[in-house]
Design a protein around this motif. Structure first.
Motif, PDB file in Angstrom:
ATOM      1  N   LYS A  95     100.803  85.332 -42.853  1.00 13.64           N
ATOM      2  CA  LYS A  95      99.787  84.292 -43.043  1.00 13.64           C
ATOM      3  C   LYS A  95     100.353  83.074 -43.772  1.00 13.64           C
ATOM      4  O   LYS A  95      99.960  81.946 -43.518  1.00 13.64           O
ATOM      5  CB  LYS A  95      98.612  84.860 -43.842  1.00 13.64           C
ATOM      6  N   GLN A 145     102.954  78.386 -23.352  1.00  8.92           N
ATOM      7  CA  GLN A 145     101.685  77.974 -22.751  1.00  8.92           C
ATOM      8  C   GLN A 145     101.863  77.670 -21.265  1.00  8.92           C
ATOM      9  O   GLN A 145     101.063  78.099 -20.422  1.00  8.92           O
ATOM     10  CB  GLN A 145     101.129  76.755 -23.483  1.00  8.92           C
ATOM     11  N   LYS A 167      96.477  93.466 -36.446  1.00 12.46           N
ATOM     12  CA  LYS A 167      96.177  92.235 -37.179  1.00 12.46           C
ATOM     13  C   LYS A 167      97.313  91.237 -37.048  1.00 12.46           C
ATOM     14  O   LYS A 167      97.093  90.050 -36.766  1.00 12.46           O
ATOM     15  CB  LYS A 167      95.922  92.568 -38.652  1.00 12.46           C
ATOM     16  N   ASN A 209      97.659  89.872 -33.358  1.00 12.67           N
ATOM     17  CA  ASN A 209      96.667  88.837 -33.056  1.00 12.67           C
ATOM     18  C   ASN A 209      97.005  87.529 -33.750  1.00 12.67           C
ATOM     19  O   ASN A 209      96.860  86.452 -33.163  1.00 12.67           O
ATOM     20  CB  ASN A 209      95.271  89.312 -33.477  1.00 12.67           C
ATOM     21  N   LEU A 210      97.472  87.631 -34.993  1.00 10.85           N
ATOM     22  CA  LEU A 210      97.860  86.429 -35.733  1.00 10.85           C
ATOM     23  C   LEU A 210      99.040  85.732 -35.058  1.00 10.85           C
ATOM     24  O   LEU A 210      99.071  84.502 -34.932  1.00 10.85           O
ATOM     25  CB  LEU A 210      98.216  86.795 -37.172  1.00 10.85           C
ATOM     26  N   SER A 211     100.005  86.521 -34.599  1.00  8.57           N
ATOM     27  CA  SER A 211     101.179  85.956 -33.933  1.00  8.57           C
ATOM     28  C   SER A 211     100.780  85.186 -32.685  1.00  8.57           C
ATOM     29  O   SER A 211     101.224  84.049 -32.476  1.00  8.57           O
ATOM     30  CB  SER A 211     102.157  87.074 -33.545  1.00  8.57           C
ATOM     31  N   LEU A 212      99.943  85.787 -31.852  1.00  6.23           N
ATOM     32  CA  LEU A 212      99.523  85.124 -30.620  1.00  6.23           C
ATOM     33  C   LEU A 212      98.714  83.868 -30.926  1.00  6.23           C
ATOM     34  O   LEU A 212      98.784  82.879 -30.192  1.00  6.23           O
ATOM     35  CB  LEU A 212      98.711  86.080 -29.756  1.00  6.23           C
ATOM     36  N   THR A 213      97.948  83.906 -32.022  1.00  2.00           N
ATOM     37  CA  THR A 213      97.173  82.731 -32.431  1.00  2.00           C
ATOM     38  C   THR A 213      98.102  81.594 -32.842  1.00  2.00           C
ATOM     39  O   THR A 213      97.932  80.441 -32.408  1.00  2.00           O
ATOM     40  CB  THR A 213      96.229  83.086 -33.596  1.00  2.00           C
ATOM     41  N   TYR A 214      99.103  81.900 -33.667  1.00  2.00           N
ATOM     42  CA  TYR A 214     100.051  80.875 -34.110  1.00  2.00           C
ATOM     43  C   TYR A 214     100.890  80.347 -32.944  1.00  2.00           C
ATOM     44  O   TYR A 214     101.345  79.193 -32.975  1.00  2.00           O
ATOM     45  CB  TYR A 214     100.964  81.426 -35.199  1.00  2.00           C
ATOM     46  N   ASN A 250      99.689  79.919 -30.067  1.00  2.00           N
ATOM     47  CA  ASN A 250      98.716  79.194 -29.234  1.00  2.00           C
ATOM     48  C   ASN A 250      98.585  79.762 -27.826  1.00  2.00           C
ATOM     49  O   ASN A 250      98.415  79.020 -26.847  1.00  2.00           O
ATOM     50  CB  ASN A 250      99.075  77.702 -29.164  1.00  2.00           C
ATOM     51  N   LYS A 303      96.874  83.160 -27.505  1.00  3.12           N
ATOM     52  CA  LYS A 303      96.023  84.353 -27.618  1.00  3.12           C
ATOM     53  C   LYS A 303      94.878  84.345 -26.596  1.00  3.12           C
ATOM     54  O   LYS A 303      94.522  85.397 -26.043  1.00  3.12           O
ATOM     55  CB  LYS A 303      95.452  84.474 -29.034  1.00  3.12           C
ATOM     56  N   GLU A 304      94.286  83.192 -26.336  1.00  6.64           N
ATOM     57  CA  GLU A 304      93.109  83.114 -25.471  1.00  6.64           C
ATOM     58  C   GLU A 304      93.385  83.594 -24.047  1.00  6.64           C
ATOM     59  O   GLU A 304      92.451  83.966 -23.327  1.00  6.64           O
ATOM     60  CB  GLU A 304      92.585  81.679 -25.423  1.00  6.64           C
TER      61      GLU A 304
END
Length: 265
Positions: free
Chosen positions: A105, A118, A140, A143-148, A150, A152-153
């Motif tokens: 984080k 992307q 956890k 999910n954070l890795s995929l979010t950072y 960009n 994850k969606e």
């Protein structure tokens, strides 16, 4: 026809060394402090070596690359017994999870994508392909890795360590993904940077694609990989080739033919 792709995360979608090696070096002193163990370089080095890190680099076969953090905690405890420190394995595993997630984080800059992820994912989505993740990381952190990163969606499935799910090379994550979207094993590609990833694909009946962007060497990957690429950005070209083979009833290229004709730097 390929209908689903499972990606490993570290060394495949994002740089392994920047996150895992650097973070491990940062948290080991904190782990020792939490457990009232002297901050001696010799002890720190032994703990890092047990994780598979030496001189700031991942060692060949290092467990940090393919085992879960609780599993790594067990090895760390065995190592610390050499210095007469007897710790609870479950507690050390929990502490490792907390420390890695805390540092994740705090350090979004450590999430370095391998190529334009992307663009890659959108190309795959345009083909109607289901996208999944199969990682030894915690849910956890995954999910954070995929979010950072960009991306994850666009993921239809996230397979990670939830304390229950069995890690690779066990077939469980592959089968969850397969059953979720009613796919045949031969319609799924597993992309990863380690021998463990390739074994996971083989155990599950899928197609194994090794990438040289992580810690796996050519010699290691070629033992189990159907195809080997420099990185994930070459996946669309590989899919084009596989489709051509299917249309003309060709047999799938063996490793040597593929690397000679298709491996691009």
């Amino acid at each position: 026809m390929i209908k689903g792709i499972l990606f490993d995360k570290d060394g495949t979608l994002m740089d392994f060394h920047t996150f895992w090696v650097d973070t491990a070096i940062e948290i080991v002193p904190e782990l020792l402090e939490k457990n009232r163990i002297p901050q001696q370089k010799e002890i720190q080095d032994r703990v890092l070596a047990s994780m598979g890190i030496q001189n700031g680099k991942i060692m060949k076969g290092g467990i940090l690359a393919h085992q879960t953090l609780p599993q790594i905690g067990n090895v760390v405890c065995e190592t610390l017994k050499q210095d007469a420190f007897y710790l609870d394995q479950e507690e050390i595993g929990r502490q490792l999870v907390e420390l890695f997630e805390l540092h994740a984080k705090k350090s979004p800059q450590k999430y370095k994508p391998i190529g334009n992820l992307q663009e890659l994912i959108l190309k795959l989505k345009d083909r109607g392909i289901y996208i999944g993740l199969a990682t030894a990381d915690t849910e956890k952190s995954a999910n954070l890795s995929l979010t950072y990163l960009n991306i994850k969606e666009w993921f239809d499935y996230i397979g990670a360590d939830n304390g229950i799910r069995k890690p690779k090379p066990n077939q469980e994550m592959f089968q969850e993904f397969q059953q979720m979207y009613h796919l045949k094993p031969t319609e799924i590609v597993m992309v990863g940077d380690t021998f463990n990833d390739m074994k996971f694909a083989k155990n599950s009946g899928g197609i194994s694609v090794g990438v040289l962007s992580g810690i796996g060497t050519l010699d290691e990957l070629e033992k189990e990989a159907d195809y080997i690429l420099d990185s994930v950005v070459q996946i669309p070209k590989l899919l084009d080739q596989i489709e051509k083979q299917e249309e003309t009833s060709w047999q799938r290229f063996n490793y040597n033919t593929y690397t000679k004709d298709m491996m691009i730097g």
